[in-house]
Scaffold this active site. Structure first.
Site, short mmCIF file in Angstrom:
data_model
loop_
_atom_site.label_atom_id
_atom_site.label_comp_id
_atom_site.label_asym_id
_atom_site.label_seq_id
_atom_site.Cartn_x
_atom_site.Cartn_y
_atom_site.Cartn_z
N ASP A 566 0.82 -1.21 0.00
CA ASP A 566 0.00 0.00 0.00
C ASP A 566 0.86 1.26 0.00
O ASP A 566 2.04 1.24 0.31
CB ASP A 566 -0.91 0.01 1.23
CG ASP A 566 -0.11 0.02 2.52
OD1 ASP A 566 0.90 -0.70 2.58
OD2 ASP A 566 -0.49 0.74 3.46
N GLU A 567 0.24 2.37 -0.35
CA GLU A 567 0.78 3.71 -0.19
C GLU A 567 2.20 3.85 -0.75
O GLU A 567 3.12 4.29 -0.08
CB GLU A 567 0.75 4.12 1.28
CG GLU A 567 -0.66 4.19 1.83
CD GLU A 567 -0.71 4.64 3.29
OE1 GLU A 567 -1.76 5.16 3.68
OE2 GLU A 567 0.29 4.47 3.99
#
Length: 891
Positions: A566-567
């Site tokens: 993620d991210e």
């Protein structure tokens, strides 16, 4: 005469300088006694260790929020120009005439601008900032206060936004933590507090996020009204508590006469075809609750009878006046049946209700994630958590072991991961530890630092196996990987110094020629594994082989691994390695924006080759090409529902992936329990995630929550499910609670955030509530103007909650206390009417206490006449802890 005075002055300066050069303390008041106070601060000198120590011991730091209302000084390019204004004040209790020193401090929101003639503030990396002295710095007189005002991104709505352990340092000197910023433990609550924080109570300037924020601050008065409306103390609930099991079984039939069985002689265990090792942990819990194993006791017959029509873990429980029978479809089912028997136990009593239970789980995946990467939590903390997960039939522990701020698992072939990556202290070069992000301080041995040795981890695995819990490790990548990137850089330097370039580059995660400027969600500019280096994949393969071996040796094969994924924030754009990779690759990658998906797909392939299934967060997984992914993929969805998060959940579920709901406004346990600045936690998704809200969750129908929940600013929203409805027949795989750890620095605070929310999580994971709105596969629009969640459903839900709250307060909390769990004690609802104090609490069974003025704490039993200011709090059943104290207001 004048000459003599000058000679004395010169002599005093010479003596003081000599002591400084020798590294000794100056004679007390040697200089001050001779030089007039007005002249003392004119003599600034470069800081010595004595000065650094003096500043650490005597500088009083205060952090004050001024306003969340943005001004023209805010950066208009960030979040619509939102920012808040605060100030730092420094009060010197002694003279400080040193220069060339710095203060390093953690500040979650980057500071945009400041005003001061004497200090400057700069953002270093992540949350780390540095205060430097400007040329105009004139030193401190004793008792003098200096301030610097500044603006930071976003908002400050909770005291826990601030960080502890400001560090004073100077070149080539030993850094020290400024003592006024060190956390203290409240002796009543057992929780960490920060005494240098000052948050005022102005509703518009301090409590609201924006002018459109309609969040209602929880006062003792409106909490009293909320508790009263819940009808928590009805006689019906008192009777039903005895027969209640948490989580609620699918079917319970209670003896028509409400008869009871006496088990004061204990239980005689008959294992039948059950391996005792498979149920020993559950039987030990019964013993701990006061139900002894005794050959002359009441017979408890255990057996396994396979039933392929029921989910694994299903069981039946039959309690008659002659014996108790538990039949499971597998050993896990027998284990769960014993835990239901334990749930019927009321501590101090030796009777059980006569009843029949037929039970099976609603979801296959019933999980809890704990982030030990940001701030470490001990092996004992995890073992205790496993006990409680098993008690309430949760079966997946997602252990977040690696992130930007820490690597927490020993990998024997890569010792740098724990030698460097498991510690935060103060090393500018980051060759011995990481920099002190998240207010870590300077001590590499502090409790926020640490890791699990191979033996520790295998002990966790063995304990999980004995409790029928699967451990799913996660070492986040390619973003959130700063700890491993810096550790492998340290490894590179070590082997370069040994002139072994092959070993130096073997597991390198960084392209040193990469000039990309980016900022992650947590404001790092160097936290991402370079996905174009073959050495990055060699590193991942090496780590996974070692983790797989640990699991195999511990008797719990590694069958699923959570990539994270993620991210990932705009890295690699100017990486020569990536530019060359795209120009020359044969993998079908034609642009930088495809690199993240390529990385996930390739790592998933590495895992498949090792017979390990892939899991990851939805925002990273959604960009992959389904045809390039394995047949079995778990995706954790963490998109907020009020931002239309159900769309992504449905889209990924429609890929036939195993969707695990992780909706942040209800399943992120790092969010505050209530809307109050003194409640601990981040609030980007929710300012009030109490146990009742989790109980209200209808996981099978995400958009329907728009009918009775609001967004993060307390405003209604519309959920349109006509765009991406679930395909007919699609179901979610499970749900998972999350404890992220950025500001959870102690085990007590971790337990405060997990419990009692974990019990409501277990309820929603195991039991499908009859009052929940069924999902409509045709797709619908939901809002507070629609009425799919009917009045009858609400009454049924609220009655169910009232019973659940009573079971917690009258049965389960005492069990948690017996296990030394520091669950959150609720604040007390209270109001003063006509000179009388009226008070209530969300979980009947807890003691309410009140104090008038400076008097003693008294036990509240019924409305009582009071005069003067009144404080209220709740107290644990064992009397060892109290809740946060609040004021009772006159009405």
């Amino acid at each position: 005469m004048h000459i003599k005075k000058m000679n004395k002055k010169i002599l005093a300066l010479t003596i003081a300088a000599s002591f400084t050069l020798l590294g000794c303390e100056q004679p007390i008041n040697s200089q001050q006694a001779i030089i007039p106070a007005a002249e003392q601060l004119k003599i600034l000198h470069s800081a010595t260790q004595i000065d650094v120590d003096n500043i650490a011991e005597n500088l009083q730091v205060k952090y004050r929020l001024n306003t969340n209302i943005p001004s023209e000084h805010c950066d208009s390019a960030i979040e619509n120009g939102t920012c808040y204004e605060a100030e730092l004040s420094f009060n010197a209790s002694t003279i400080i005439n040193a220069k060339d020193w710095f203060i390093y401090f953690s500040h979650i929101a980057p500071i945009q601008s400041f005003e001061s003639d004497e200090f400057s503030i700069e953002h270093i990396n992540g949350d780390l900032h540095r205060i430097s002295l400007q040329n105009g710095f004139s030193g401190f007189k004793a008792g003098e206060i200096k301030t610097v005002s500044f603006r930071a991104q976003f908002w400050m709505l909770a005291e826990s936004d601030a960080m502890p352990n400001y560090i004073v340092s100077a070149q080539n000197l030993k850094p020290r933590v400024i003592e006024s910023t060190i956390p203290v433990i409240d002796p009543e609550t057992g929780l960490e507090t920060l005494t240098h924080i000052e948050l005022a109570n102005d509703l518009d300037k301090h409590f609201k996020r924006t002018v459109n924020d309609n969040t209602v601050r929880l006062t003792s008065e409106n909490l009293f009204e909320r508790n009263a409306a819940a009808n928590l103390t009805s006689e019906k609930n008192k009777i039903a508590v005895t027969n209640a099991i948490i989580p609620t079984p699918k079917s319970v039939t209670v003896d028509a006469k409400n008869a009871f069985l006496n088990i004061d002689q204990g239980l005689a265990i008959h294992l039948g075809n059950v391996d005792k090792a498979q149920v020993a942990s559950a039987l030990s819990r019964l013993t701990a609750l006061g139900i002894a194993e005794n050959k002359q006791g009441l017979p408890l017959h255990l057996s396994i009878s396979e039933n392929k029509d029921k989910l694994l873990g299903s069981y039946s429980l039959n309690i008659t006046d002659k014996d108790i029978k538990i039949v499971g479809v597998d050993a896990n089912g027998v284990f769960n049946g014993i835990q239901s028997l334990a749930s019927l136990v009321t501590l101090g009593e030796t009777r059980l209700p006569l009843l029949n239970v037929d039970d099976e789980p609603h979801y296959t995946f019933r999980g809890m994630m704990v982030d030990v990467a940001r701030n470490f939590h001990s092996k004992e903390f995890i073992l205790s958590l496993l006990d409680q997960m098993a008690a309430y039939k949760l079966n997946k522990l997602h252990l977040h072991l690696g992130d930007d701020e820490g690597w927490r698992l020993e990998i024997p072939s890569l010792p740098e991961l724990t030698e460097v990556g498991s510690k935060r202290c103060f090393d500018i070069q980051e060759t011995s530890c990481l920099m002190p992000q998240l207010g870590a301080g300077v001590d590499p041995t502090s409790s926020v630092n640490g890791y699990y040795s191979v033996a520790d981890y295998q002990e966790i695995l063995a304990a999980a196996t004995a409790r029928h819990i699967q451990v799913i490790p996660s070492l986040d990548m390619p973003g959130h990987s700063r700890s491993s990137v810096k550790a492998m850089n340290a490894r590179y330097k070590k082997y370069q110094a040994l002139e072994d370039e092959t070993k130096a580059k073997q597991f390198l995660l960084d392209d040193f020629e990469d000039t990309t400027k980016y900022s992650s969600v947590q404001f790092y500019g160097d936290n991402t594994i370079n996905v174009c280096l073959e050495s990055s994949y060699d590193f991942i393969t090496e780590v996974m082989k070692q983790v797989k071996k640990m699991h195999n040796d511990a008797g719990q094969p590694l069958t699923r691994y959570h990539i994270g994924a993620d991210e990932t924030a705009g890295a690699w754009i100017d990486s020569p390695a990536c530019q060359q990779f795209i120009a020359n690759n044969d993998k079908g990658v034609t642009s930088m924006k495809e690199l993240s998906a390529y990385f996930i797909e390739r790592v998933a392939g590495i895992l498949s080759d090792l017979d390990i299934e892939t899991a990851g967060w939805s925002d990273g997984m959604e960009h992959t090409r389904k045809e390039n992914m394995p047949a079995i993929v778990q995706a954790n969805a963490w998109d907020a529902l009020f931002w239309g998060g159900h769309d992504k959940v449905h889209a990924l579920t429609n890929r036939n992936w195993q969707m695990v709901l992780s909706s942040p406004e209800v399943l992120y346990f790092d969010q505050p329990y209530e809307a109050d600045p003194k409640e601990h936690g981040y609030y980007w998704a929710s300012r009030a995630t109490n146990t009742e809200k989790i109980f209200q969750f209808m996981p099978d129908n995400l958009p329907a929550h728009a009918e009775f929940w609001t967004n993060r600013e307390g405003n209604a929203y519309i959920a349109d499910d006509t765009k991406v409805p679930l395909a007919p027949g699609q179901k979610f795989y499970g749900i998972q609670g999350q404890l992220w750890g950025e500001n959870t620095r102690t085990g007590a605070m971790g337990e405060h955030k997990i419990y009692p929310r974990l019990l409501a999580l277990a309820e929603r994971a195991w039991y499908s509530a009859s009052w929940a709105v069924p999902y409509d596969y045709q797709g619908k629009k939901y809002s507070q103007e629609t009425n799919n969640f009917t009045d009858e459903m609400q009454v049924s839900r609220d009655n169910a909650w009232a019973l659940f709250a009573n079971v917690l307060g009258q049965k389960e909390f005492e069990k948690l206390e017996l296990a030394n769990i520091d669950y959150r004690l609720p604040t007390v609802g209270a109001v003063i009417k006509d000179g009388k104090l009226f008070a209530n609490v969300a979980f009947p069974g807890l003691t309410i206490e009140y104090k008038v003025g400076k008097g003693d704490w008294l036990t509240y039993v019924e409305p009582v006449v009071v005069k003067g200011p009144v404080m209220v709090r709740s107290r644990s059943i064992n009397g060892l802890r109290a809740s946060r104290t609040t004021s009772a207001l006159s009405k």
